[in-house]
Write an enzyme that holds these catalytic residues in place. Structure first.
Site, mmCIF file in Angstrom:
data_model
loop_
_atom_site.group_PDB
_atom_site.id
_atom_site.type_symbol
_atom_site.label_atom_id
_atom_site.label_comp_id
_atom_site.label_asym_id
_atom_site.label_seq_id
_atom_site.Cartn_x
_atom_site.Cartn_y
_atom_site.Cartn_z
ATOM 1 N N PHE A 244 35.759 -8.263 37.568
ATOM 2 C CA PHE A 244 35.234 -7.421 38.913
ATOM 3 C C PHE A 244 34.916 -5.950 38.756
ATOM 4 O O PHE A 244 35.407 -5.383 37.720
ATOM 5 C CB PHE A 244 36.515 -7.715 39.898
ATOM 6 N N CYS A 245 34.102 -5.640 39.606
ATOM 7 C CA CYS A 245 33.714 -4.116 39.587
ATOM 8 C C CYS A 245 34.912 -3.088 39.370
ATOM 9 O O CYS A 245 35.931 -3.170 39.890
ATOM 10 C CB CYS A 245 33.168 -3.820 40.927
ATOM 11 N N PRO A 246 34.594 -2.054 38.453
ATOM 12 C CA PRO A 246 33.558 -1.769 37.869
ATOM 13 C C PRO A 246 33.177 -2.432 36.320
ATOM 14 O O PRO A 246 32.295 -2.061 35.386
ATOM 15 C CB PRO A 246 33.353 -0.288 37.536
#
Length: 78
Positions: free
Chosen positions: A15-17
């Protein structure tokens, strides 16, 4: 046989980033003309990776979506 090398990065489950961060690192390690195929399932990756490619002057050859999975083909231009 093509003289273009293709590299793969599986960023699914991240998941981000992380997906955009790992994509940036892989592109930096590549030579001009090489192609990176990135698979991700983080919804933010679609915008984040597209922006990274455009901002750094590379070429997004193709982006496809299959359910939650997004696949990018990126060519290093410079």
């Amino acid at each position: 046989m093509s003289d273009t090398l293709e590299k793969k990065l599986d960023a699914t489950g991240l998941f981000c980033p992380e997906p955009v961060f790992r994509t940036k690192i892989e592109i930096e390690k590549m030579r001009v003309g090489e192609i990176l195929t990135v698979s991700a399932d983080d919804p933010a990756a679609e915008d984040d990776i597209s922006r990274l490619v455009n901002r750094n002057g590379h070429e997004l050859l193709k982006m496809t979506k299959d359910g939650n999975k997004i696949t990018f083909q990126i060519k290093k231009v410079k």
